[in-house]
Design a protein around this motif. Structure first.
Motif, PDB file in Angstrom:
ATOM      1  N   SER A  93      -5.765   8.043   2.985  1.00  0.00           N
ATOM      2  CA  SER A  93      -5.563   7.341   0.631  1.00  0.00           C
ATOM      3  C   SER A  93      -7.211   8.050   0.985  1.00  0.00           C
ATOM      4  O   SER A  93      -8.042   8.502   1.410  1.00  0.00           O
ATOM      5  N   ALA A 136       0.796  -1.346   0.168  1.00  0.00           N
ATOM      6  CA  ALA A 136      -0.279   0.095  -0.021  1.00  0.00           C
ATOM      7  C   ALA A 136       0.555   1.196  -0.384  1.00  0.00           C
ATOM      8  O   ALA A 136       0.441   2.563  -0.852  1.00  0.00           O
ATOM      9  N   TRP A 139      -2.511   4.603   6.780  1.00  0.00           N
ATOM     10  CA  TRP A 139      -2.419   4.671   5.269  1.00  0.00           C
ATOM     11  C   TRP A 139      -3.784   4.698   4.803  1.00  0.00           C
ATOM     12  O   TRP A 139      -4.050   5.690   3.792  1.00  0.00           O
ATOM     13  N   GLN A 199      -4.411   5.213  -6.898  1.00  0.00           N
ATOM     14  CA  GLN A 199      -5.120   4.696  -5.486  1.00  0.00           C
ATOM     15  C   GLN A 199      -6.309   4.378  -6.150  1.00  0.00           C
ATOM     16  O   GLN A 199      -7.513   3.992  -6.770  1.00  0.00           O
TER      17      GLN A 199
END
Length: 375
Positions: A323, A292, A319, A299
């Motif tokens: 994101s 990731a 994350w 994305q």
């Protein structure tokens, strides 16, 4: 479920056995609701019940006793074998196969490993049954000393068990409480067990993980697919993807699906399944958090996570929080770590949840949660 081993105190693995099954299911859902109480607007879907017995698709049997009288089951506190061939949790094809496997131990002269004395060869017999009734059996040996005898007598075992399609020897030389070792020797032409789940064929290799309860796993994947189709993402990541259960249920012609799993064996299984199904899905072996953080694929719109009991942890939760993923499907076998991870992702709001009873007669269960990023 009645169990004379539990009543006699020989095996207490089914710690919730004295409780009525309906009470077990209600207690699991309430316990999960309590852990996720901070999200008061969470919609709870009806729990998915299991058969209270004969639901396990795998038998993980410790081998004890002697060559002439082996036991398949567990060890008592003194290290002596307790035979559980008639365990009521196993699916009938597994239960029916265990006597033939015990006879094979004697025929092939496989000395059970004596834990207190640290001698012997055969540590475990690991058997898995597919929805079609086919079997995969793995003999976990201390060394290759008995390998030639296993090969010699395998034809007789295959004749005794016509449904046995994958047989292997796994090598675990170390004296420690580890179920299997890294080295696998496949003894049959077929190397994978085909697990037909819903309308998806999943290939299971010897060292690949698959859910213990096939019927409830099928319900879990159907729930995941329904939520994914509702969101209709163009790009989906399945982290901790295993043999690709969620990913392969979520494919669509106009959808990019990527699965990441640390086990190379599981990735090979997923790739084979995708290739045979002719679906658009890519799989790679690696750490979910590292992937990731370093991916350059763009994305994802939706991420599926199905981590081990420790959860996804602070790094991956951080994350995901930062994101651009608009939705997250989180499948958890530990609601305590799930609640911790959800708290670390405040921008992703839990919308719906469902308890699935993957493990009757114990306090364990699976819970699936759909999260949506708040505007």
């Amino acid at each position: 479920m009645d169990c004379h081993h539990f009543d006699a105190g020989r095996c207490r693995s089914c710690s919730w056995l004295p409780r009525a099954y309906d009470d077990q299911l209600a207690a699991k859902e309430q316990g999960c609701r309590d852990l996720l109480a901070p999200w008061s607007d969470l919609e709870w879907l009806p729990p998915v019940a299991s058969r209270p017995e004969r639901f396990r698709n795998k038998a993980k049997m410790v081998v004890g006793g002697t060559v002439d009288a082996p036991t398949l089951g567990i060890l008592d506190p003194a290290g002596a074998g307790v035979d559980l061939q008639d365990c009521g949790l196993h699916e009938p094809p597994l239960r029916d196969a265990l006597p033939a496997l015990a006879a094979f131990v004697t025929r092939a002269g496989l000395a059970p490993y004596d834990v207190p004395r640290r001698r012997g060869e055969l540590k475990h017999v690991l058997a898995t049954v597919s929805p079609d009734g086919e079997l995969m059996v793995r003999f976990v040996l201390r060394s290759t000393e008995a390998l030639s005898r296993v090969r010699k007598h395998l034809p007789t075992l295959l004749a005794d068990l016509p449904t046995l399609v994958v047989a292997t020897v796994n090598l675990q030389p170390e004296h420690k409480a580890v179920l299997e070792g890294p080295d696998e020797i496949v003894l049959t032409e077929r190397q994978t067990l085909r697990m037909r789940v819903n309308d998806v064929d999943l290939h299971l290799r010897p060292q690949s993980f698959f859910q213990t309860n096939t019927e409830v796993a099928a319900a879990l994947y159907r729930q995941g697919r329904a939520w994914v189709d509702e969101v209709a993402p163009a790009r989906l990541w399945d982290l901790y993807c295993g043999v690709g259960g969620f990913a392969l249920h979520a494919t669509a012609p106009d959808r990019e699906v990527v699965g990441i799993e640390v086990s190379a064996e599981a990735v090979a299984s997923a790739e084979q399944s995708a290739r045979e199904a002719g679906v658009r899905a890519t799989f790679a072996a690696g750490d979910a958090t590292t992937y990731a953080a370093r991916s350059r694929r763009g994305q994802p719109d939706l991420v599926v996570v199905n981590p081990p009991r420790r959860g996804i942890g602070a790094d991956l939760a951080g994350w995901l929080e930062a994101s651009g993923a608009g939705h997250l499907v989180y499948s958890s076998c530990n609601a305590t770590t799930l609640a911790r991870d959800l708290a670390a992702m405040p921008s992703l709001r839990p919308r719906r949840a469902r308890v699935l009873d993957m493990f009757p007669q114990t306090g364990h269960y699976e819970v699936a949660v759909l999260l949506e990023r708040e505007a």
